[in-house]
Design an enzyme around this catalytic site. Structure first.
Site, PDB file in Angstrom:
ATOM      1  N   ASP A 126     -45.749 -37.410  24.193  1.00  0.00           N
ATOM      2  CA  ASP A 126     -46.420 -38.713  24.369  1.00  0.00           C
ATOM      3  C   ASP A 126     -46.204 -39.675  23.203  1.00  0.00           C
ATOM      4  O   ASP A 126     -46.443 -40.867  23.338  1.00  0.00           O
ATOM      5  CB  ASP A 126     -47.934 -38.511  24.543  1.00  0.00           C
ATOM      6  CG  ASP A 126     -48.274 -37.839  25.855  1.00  0.00           C
ATOM      7  OD1 ASP A 126     -47.363 -37.661  26.677  1.00  0.00           O
ATOM      8  OD2 ASP A 126     -49.444 -37.487  26.055  1.00  0.00           O
ATOM      9  N   ARG A 170     -51.458 -40.063  28.760  1.00  0.00           N
ATOM     10  CA  ARG A 170     -52.847 -40.265  29.216  1.00  0.00           C
ATOM     11  C   ARG A 170     -53.543 -41.378  28.459  1.00  0.00           C
ATOM     12  O   ARG A 170     -54.314 -42.131  29.038  1.00  0.00           O
ATOM     13  CB  ARG A 170     -53.654 -38.968  29.184  1.00  0.00           C
ATOM     14  CG  ARG A 170     -53.591 -38.186  27.892  1.00  0.00           C
ATOM     15  CD  ARG A 170     -54.244 -36.820  28.013  1.00  0.00           C
ATOM     16  NE  ARG A 170     -55.571 -36.872  28.576  1.00  0.00           N
ATOM     17  CZ  ARG A 170     -55.936 -36.243  29.685  1.00  0.00           C
ATOM     18  NH1 ARG A 170     -55.066 -35.524  30.348  1.00  0.00           N
ATOM     19  NH2 ARG A 170     -57.159 -36.325  30.119  1.00  0.00           N
ATOM     20  N   HIS A 271     -44.536 -32.254  34.887  1.00  0.00           N
ATOM     21  CA  HIS A 271     -44.110 -31.366  33.799  1.00  0.00           C
ATOM     22  C   HIS A 271     -42.599 -31.263  33.627  1.00  0.00           C
ATOM     23  O   HIS A 271     -42.148 -30.643  32.660  1.00  0.00           O
ATOM     24  CB  HIS A 271     -44.735 -29.978  33.997  1.00  0.00           C
ATOM     25  CG  HIS A 271     -46.218 -30.013  33.839  1.00  0.00           C
ATOM     26  ND1 HIS A 271     -47.061 -30.274  34.884  1.00  0.00           N
ATOM     27  CD2 HIS A 271     -47.003 -29.885  32.743  1.00  0.00           C
ATOM     28  CE1 HIS A 271     -48.314 -30.281  34.457  1.00  0.00           C
ATOM     29  NE2 HIS A 271     -48.306 -30.054  33.156  1.00  0.00           N
TER      30      HIS A 271
HETATM   31  O1  F6P Z   1     -48.493 -33.323  26.105  1.00  0.00           O
HETATM   32  C1  F6P Z   1     -49.421 -34.305  26.472  1.00  0.00           C
HETATM   33  C2  F6P Z   1     -49.506 -34.379  27.942  1.00  0.00           C
HETATM   34  O2  F6P Z   1     -48.197 -34.392  28.362  1.00  0.00           O
HETATM   35  C3  F6P Z   1     -50.264 -35.546  28.564  1.00  0.00           C
HETATM   36  O3  F6P Z   1     -49.540 -36.721  28.725  1.00  0.00           O
HETATM   37  C4  F6P Z   1     -50.699 -34.966  29.860  1.00  0.00           C
HETATM   38  O4  F6P Z   1     -51.802 -35.609  30.407  1.00  0.00           O
HETATM   39  C5  F6P Z   1     -51.013 -33.565  29.479  1.00  0.00           C
HETATM   40  O5  F6P Z   1     -50.137 -33.219  28.438  1.00  0.00           O
HETATM   41  C6  F6P Z   1     -50.908 -32.598  30.601  1.00  0.00           C
HETATM   42  O6  F6P Z   1     -51.262 -31.348  30.135  1.00  0.00           O
HETATM   43  P1  F6P Z   1     -51.417 -30.086  31.097  1.00  0.00           P
HETATM   44  O7  F6P Z   1     -50.063 -29.500  31.239  1.00  0.00           O
HETATM   45  O8  F6P Z   1     -52.321 -29.173  30.375  1.00  0.00           O
HETATM   46  O9  F6P Z   1     -51.976 -30.568  32.385  1.00  0.00           O
END
Ligand code: F6P
Length: 347
Positions: A126, A170, A271
């Site tokens: 991020d 986020r 992801h």
């Molecule tokens: O690494 C930060 C982030 O990529 C955010 O932008 C995102 O909301 C969050 O991780 C998602 O995390 P998780 O895989 O735990 O849902």
């Protein structure tokens, strides 16, 4: 030899393994430290001896370009800094390198305040850690977003569609902004600038009037309409018991369908942005930070983190990063360049 621990906290980011490799190689070639990994972020501290993994030159072979973290990551575990400091003593650790985002670096600062010799290394796709111009992982994520934009333009143009690509971010819209710049998007929606659906629709209509029959929108997951809140993935939020964002692009698609006679499609990269081999830039940045972290802890410079400022990797106080989020600067050069190129922010 002094025994030093290292952990990768929070969500994964391309370049974590490159940091582990750099720390171990520098510790072995130069500063003479014994490095052990803590598994699953801070979670490993609660797992007795099972939570610890010795790291050798052999165990870091081939890690420069490998995504994820061989130690494991954990952004669910919330523990007590005093407990971590206690566990460090029990494990005979004379120092700890914490590779993590804002949350992990805040814990690092709390541990340092309790007297633990800690060095931080900032990471997150991020790019929202305060006190550093860039974190590794960001360049890899932006490269993917930009590549996916180019693919989407092919389909958007052929089918005369509006395409909305939801990306991570986020609290900060760096990925969306840079992805839009690198991917030739027409509109970028970011958490820092609330958007108005009517304005977004107007940009699309104006483009159509200029015979641009498609529009590409890159939208951060944390972007919200004026007067509205962030869009939660309710099902996953309920399952996980913590706020998980998701669906902002589809909410906007719905709003635009009501305003326009245009086919609108949305999709999320989710992801896919976090995995994969780090770009060469991220490999180099992660390696430089790993070397500096090993040198810092080797020379007892602690309560600091490895910051990237003006193209230099340097040590800065942990307090510069702890408890803060680096958002897109509304008057900054990237946003200003984007506006000059005609990218709309829906405001
Ligand atoms: O690494 C930060 C982030 O990529 C955010 O932008 C995102 O909301 C969050 O991780 C998602 O995390 P998780 O895989 O735990 O849902």
């Amino acid at each position: 030899m002094r025994k030093i621990g290292i952990l990768t906290g929070g969500g994964d980011a391309p370049g974590l393994n490159a940091v582990l490799r750099a720390v171990v190689l520098c510790a072995s070639n130069e500063v003479r430290l014994d490095i052990v990994g803590i598994r699953d972020g801070f979670g490993g501290f609660a797992e007795g001896d099972e939570g610890v993994l010795p790291l050798t030159r052999e165990s870091v072979r081939g890690l420069l370009w490998r995504g994820g973290s061989i130690l494991g990551c954990n952004n669910r575990y919330r523990g007590d800094p005093a407990f971590f400091v206690e566990r460090m003593k029990e494990l005979g650790l004379e120092g700890l390198i914490i590779v993590g985002g804002e949350g992990s670096l805040t814990v690092a600062a709390q541990m340092a305040a309790l007297g633990a010799p800690v060095v931080g290394v900032p990471k997150t796709i991020d790019n929202d850690v305060e006190g550093t111009d860039q974190t590794f992982g960001f360049d890899t994520a932006v490269s993917l977003v930009a590549d996916m934009c180019i693919r989407l333009i092919d389909t958007a143009e052929s089918h005369h569609r509006v395409m909305i690509l939801e990306v991570m971010g986020r609290n900060a819209g760096h990925i969306a902004l840079h992805g839009a710049l690198g991917g030739s998007a027409d509109i970028a929606l970011i958490p820092e600038i609330p958007y108005r659906p009517e304005h977004v629709a107007q940009v699309i209509a104006d483009r159509a009037a200029r015979s641009r029959t498609y529009t590409l929108i890159v939208m951060a997951e944390g972007a919200a309409r004026e007067g509205g809140g962030k869009v939660l993935d309710r099902y996953r939020t309920k399952l996980a018991g913590r706020e998980i964002l998701g669906g902002a692009a589809e909410v906007l698609a719905h709003e635009l369908r009501a305003l326009l006679d245009h086919e609108v499609r949305s999709l999320s990269l989710a992801h896919l942005q976090r995995g994969g081999a780090p770009t060469a830039f991220d490999r180099v940045l992660a390696s430089r930070m790993g070397v500096l972290a090993a040198r810092a802890i080797g020379s007892n410079r602690t309560n600091v983190f490895t910051a990237y400022r003006n193209s230099m990797v340097q040590l800065a106080p942990l307090s510069d990063a702890a408890g803060k989020v680096r958002r897109v600067d509304a008057g900054g050069r990237f946003l200003s360049a984007a506006r000059a190129l005609g990218i709309s922010f829906g405001d």
